[in-house]
Design a protein around this motif. Structure first.
Motif: not given
Ligand SMILES: Nc1ncnc2c1ncn2[C@@H]1O[C@H](COP(=O)(O)OP(=O)(O)OP(=O)(O)O)[C@@H](O)[C@H]1O
Ligand SMILES: [Mg+2]
Lengths: 138, 278
Positions: A46, A50, A111, A114, B205-209, B212, B236-237, B239-240, B243-245
């Motif tokens: 992840t 980013e 992020g 972290r 995986a899940v990222d900010t994009q 969004q 796991q997703i 937790q990620t 952590a990313l916020g």
């Protein structure tokens, strides 16, 4: 960082959305080889996603260098994202949760820090940005 | 630039058309053996030759001239058709380049004294043009197929009366997420559903994009009077994401698709129980 012997690094261009996917896939496969836990794998992938997207969107494209590293006892994955874009003028601001100069969530950079064990940024206005991350097996 | 074809050249071409076409057909058929019928080739070649002669008569010198509008149209059609049929670029262009064989035949006949060099050059242009249109057609086909694949790989299903769901599987890039979300919103409208479930069990995986896109979809669904649930967030997703916020705020999340469905049905119970099988 501890001195680590590195196997050959793989370089991937980061010039399009599809490149970000490739970077992600490479990082995942190396993370599996390094026997990272599923949680650590997911976090590292992840973070790579980013940073690669930042390279693409803000850096105007660049390169990702991904490698398996080892210091004898542990193995890990290191990834470096570099571009020759505008650089980040105010790094503290950029690392603030929720701050974005574009239309993102402003969480990618802060992020990512972290999500991984090692995180270092080198940036200069007009020169470019280089972000290095690494996570080791526990 | 001097005109490609003097009247003599055109006249010779018309007079000796049979010879030219025979040699042209021979050369093309030898290469395209089994890929297309002789009759098909013959028809194509007579269309091309007619358009070529018309263009030359109208004073055309280079392929981009207006005089050759019709010829370019024919060539574009032929190469697009070949691209669709899975011909290679070589197999596509050879039909045009083989015309040279016909022209060579003209010069090897002793009783014909005509310089075909300018025509040979024009044939080169025809061949290159064929290549170009073939490549463009091929590209269009590929992106069309990619789009179809994208559609296919993101099934939005009506799970129950009033409940639609989309199971997301695999790597989510921007294009794919966009397609999924649009499709989900459309299906909500088409089926008049009030609940949408986005299941991300299959997402690595899940990222900010991605987050969004998910957030935007939930907001859009709400604006349409529907409620969205995100299910299948694996440990796991989760937790990620933490952590990313990323904050999912008051968005409803459930461990599994089944949980989400039960939930949606319960919420529907008061209004739709009559239409739902027990
Ligand atoms: N490689 C880079 N070159 C120049 N500026 C950058 C680079 N990476 C990040 N930035 C700047 O830092 C800001 C914060 O980055 P961050 O990734 O946290 O947020 P974002 O990309 O805007 O949104 P998100 O990642 O949450 O979708 C960006 O908006 C951008 O201004
Ligand atoms: Mg970002």
């Amino acid at each position: 960082m501890t001195a680590a012997t590195s196997e050959t690094a793989e370089r991937l261009p980061v010039r399009a959305d599809s490149d970000v996917v490739k970077v992600r896939q490479l990082v995942r496969s190396l993370a599996q080889q390094a026997r990272l836990s599923l949680v650590d794998q997911t976090k590292l992938v992840t973070a790579a996603s980013e940073l690669a997207r930042n390279t693409l969107v803000y850096g105007g494209g660049g390169e990702a260098e991904v490698e398996l590293v080892s210091d004898g006892a542990r193995t890990g994955v290191r990834a470096v994202f570099s571009d020759e874009g505008p650089g980040i003028p105010d790094l503290d601001l950029a690392l603030t949760d929720g701050w974005t100069s574009g239309s993102g969530l402003g969480l990618g950079l802060s992020g990512s820090r972290r999500l991984v064990q090692h995180f270092a940024i080198d940036t200069a206005p007009g020169v470019g940005t280089r972000v290095e991350i690494a996570t080791w097996s526990r | 630039m001097a005109p490609v074809a003097t009247d003599t050249l055109v006249r010779t071409l018309v007079e000796r058309a049979e010879t030219v076409r025979a040699a042209w057909l021979e050369a093309a058929a030898a290469e395209l053996h089994g890929r297309t019928t002789r009759g098909e080739l013959e028809r194509e070649q007579s269309d091309i030759l007619d358009a070529l002669l018309d263009g030359l008569r109208a004073g055309g010198t280079t392929l981009s001239d207006a005089a050759f509008d019709q010829l370019r149209g024919i060539l574009a059609d032929v190469s697009a058709a070949r691209a669709r049929l899975g011909f290679t670029p070589r197999e596509t262009a050879i039909g045009v380049f083989a015309l040279k064989e016909g022209l060579y035949r003209l010069t090897s006949d002793d009783d014909v004294a005509v310089d075909v060099t300018p025509l040979l050059r024009l044939v080169d242009d025809l061949g290159l043009f064929t290549f170009e249109t073939y490549a463009a057609a091929r590209e269009a086909i590929i992106s069309e197929q990619a789009e179809q694949l994208l559609e296919l790989s993101t099934p939005v299903v009506k799970l129950w009366e009033g409940v639609v769901a989309v199971p997301l599987v695999g790597t989510l890039d921007s294009a794919r997420t966009q397609v999924v979300m649009e499709k989900l919103l459309n299906t909500l409208v088409d089926t008049g559903s009030e609940h949408a479930i986005i299941d991300i069990t299959g997402v690595p995986a899940v990222d900010t994009q991605v987050a969004q896109h998910l957030l935007k979809t939930v907001v859009a669904a709400r604006l349409m009077g529907a409620e969205c649930t995100i299910s299948g967030i694996r440990p796991q997703i989760a937790q990620t994401i933490v952590a990313l916020g990323i904050e999912f705020g008051d968005i409803r999340t459930r461990a599994t698709l089944a949980d989400a469905l039960v939930d949606a049905l319960r919420a529907n119970g008061r209004t739709a129980s009559a239409g739902v099988p027990a």
